[in-house]
Design an enzyme around this catalytic site. Structure first.
Site, PDB file in Angstrom:
ATOM      1  N   HIS A  81      33.983  74.596  19.169  1.00 17.15           N
ATOM      2  CA  HIS A  81      35.044  75.224  19.973  1.00 17.15           C
ATOM      3  C   HIS A  81      34.260  76.005  21.027  1.00 17.15           C
ATOM      4  O   HIS A  81      33.434  76.871  20.674  1.00 17.15           O
ATOM      5  CB  HIS A  81      35.895  76.146  19.092  1.00 17.15           C
ATOM      6  CG  HIS A  81      36.991  76.889  19.780  1.00 17.15           C
ATOM      7  ND1 HIS A  81      38.296  76.913  19.315  1.00 17.15           N
ATOM      8  CD2 HIS A  81      36.974  77.669  20.884  1.00 17.15           C
ATOM      9  CE1 HIS A  81      39.036  77.678  20.113  1.00 17.15           C
ATOM     10  NE2 HIS A  81      38.248  78.159  21.074  1.00 17.15           N
TER      11      HIS A  81
ATOM     12  N   CYS B 118      39.380  78.475  16.134  1.00 19.67           N
ATOM     13  CA  CYS B 118      40.846  78.449  16.218  1.00 19.67           C
ATOM     14  C   CYS B 118      41.441  79.352  15.133  1.00 19.67           C
ATOM     15  O   CYS B 118      42.440  80.037  15.372  1.00 19.67           O
ATOM     16  CB  CYS B 118      41.377  77.030  16.062  1.00 19.67           C
ATOM     17  SG  CYS B 118      41.194  75.997  17.532  1.00 19.67           S
TER      18      CYS B 118
ATOM     19  N   HIS C 258      32.282  78.224  23.441  1.00 19.94           N
ATOM     20  CA  HIS C 258      32.032  79.666  23.367  1.00 19.94           C
ATOM     21  C   HIS C 258      30.815  80.024  24.192  1.00 19.94           C
ATOM     22  O   HIS C 258      29.839  79.274  24.242  1.00 19.94           O
ATOM     23  CB  HIS C 258      31.838  80.141  21.917  1.00 19.94           C
ATOM     24  CG  HIS C 258      30.814  79.366  21.157  1.00 19.94           C
ATOM     25  ND1 HIS C 258      31.090  78.146  20.586  1.00 19.94           N
ATOM     26  CD2 HIS C 258      29.505  79.627  20.879  1.00 19.94           C
ATOM     27  CE1 HIS C 258      30.010  77.692  19.982  1.00 19.94           C
ATOM     28  NE2 HIS C 258      29.020  78.571  20.158  1.00 19.94           N
TER      29      HIS C 258
HETATM   30  P1  AMP Z   1      26.569  77.823  18.332  1.00 14.06           P
HETATM   31  O1  AMP Z   1      25.440  77.584  17.371  1.00 14.06           O
HETATM   32  O2  AMP Z   1      26.176  77.920  19.776  1.00 14.06           O
HETATM   33  O3  AMP Z   1      27.680  76.816  18.107  1.00 14.06           O
HETATM   34  O4  AMP Z   1      27.143  79.250  18.003  1.00 14.06           O
HETATM   35  C1  AMP Z   1      28.003  79.506  16.941  1.00 14.06           C
HETATM   36  C2  AMP Z   1      27.861  80.950  16.626  1.00 14.06           C
HETATM   37  O5  AMP Z   1      28.959  81.325  15.821  1.00 14.06           O
HETATM   38  C3  AMP Z   1      26.596  81.307  15.847  1.00 14.06           C
HETATM   39  O6  AMP Z   1      25.825  82.241  16.602  1.00 14.06           O
HETATM   40  C4  AMP Z   1      27.124  81.908  14.559  1.00 14.06           C
HETATM   41  O7  AMP Z   1      26.353  82.994  14.099  1.00 14.06           O
HETATM   42  C5  AMP Z   1      28.518  82.328  14.951  1.00 14.06           C
HETATM   43  N1  AMP Z   1      29.485  82.395  13.874  1.00 14.06           N
HETATM   44  C6  AMP Z   1      29.665  81.506  12.866  1.00 14.06           C
HETATM   45  N2  AMP Z   1      30.677  81.892  12.077  1.00 14.06           N
HETATM   46  C7  AMP Z   1      31.147  83.050  12.585  1.00 14.06           C
HETATM   47  C8  AMP Z   1      32.184  83.961  12.210  1.00 14.06           C
HETATM   48  N3  AMP Z   1      32.971  83.755  11.133  1.00 14.06           N
HETATM   49  N4  AMP Z   1      32.370  85.075  12.962  1.00 14.06           N
HETATM   50  C9  AMP Z   1      31.583  85.306  14.031  1.00 14.06           C
HETATM   51  N5  AMP Z   1      30.603  84.490  14.446  1.00 14.06           N
HETATM   52  C10 AMP Z   1      30.378  83.383  13.731  1.00 14.06           C
HETATM   53 ZN    ZN Z   2      39.050  75.525  17.986  1.00 12.70          ZN
END
Ligand code: AMP
Ligand code: ZN
Length: 117
Positions: free
Chosen positions: A101, A12, A103
């Site tokens: 969130h 968010c 994705h």
């Molecule tokens: P998940 O583990 O499926 O919830 O994926 C979360 C993803 O968000 C992971 O692959 C992280 O590397 C990525 N992530 C965490 N923080 C950030 C950020 N600030 N910008 C971009 N990606 C991020």
């Molecule tokens: Zn969110």
């Protein structure tokens, strides 16, 4: 409430521009940005702007938005010139979800193994 921004949600904050991200595509409903810890040569996250905890909540609460996220995964893959790629929605901590969130991960640019770990 479902769909409302959450103060404690990293994605968010990215949607609001309060946390920086390398954005590759945006629509009225979605944002696509580079994963900060890429697991493949191409690793892009597609998120709905609205907050839903995971893919199941998104599908149940806003099916058209879920479809918009899926459509964006296809647009990202085309832009990145990926013939083969993987779309992953980790749903629940036990499946590796760390950001609550919804994705889609779009992963490509290398061979993929099956089954996944
Ligand atoms: P998940 O583990 O499926 O919830 O994926 C979360 C993803 O968000 C992971 O692959 C992280 O590397 C990525 N992530 C965490 N923080 C950030 C950020 N600030 N910008 C971009 N990606 C991020
Ligand atoms: Zn969110």
């Amino acid at each position: 409430m479902a769909g409302e921004p959450q103060d404690d949600c990293l994605f968010c904050k990215i949607v609001a521009g309060h946390v920086p991200a390398t954005v590759v595509r945006e629509t009225d409903a979605t944002v696509a940005f580079q994963d900060i810890n890429p697991q493949a040569p191409v690793h892009i996250l597609v998120i709905p702007r609205a907050h839903y905890e995971n893919a199941a909540e998104l599908a149940a609460g806003a099916p058209e938005l879920a479809a918009a996220v899926l459509k964006e995964t296809k647009e990202v893959a085309e832009e990145q010139k990926l013939d083969s790629y993987r779309v992953v929605f980790n749903t629940g901590a036990g499946a590796g979800q760390t950001v609550f969130h919804a994705h889609a991960h779009v992963l490509g640019g290398r061979g993929m193994q099956w089954p996944p770990g």
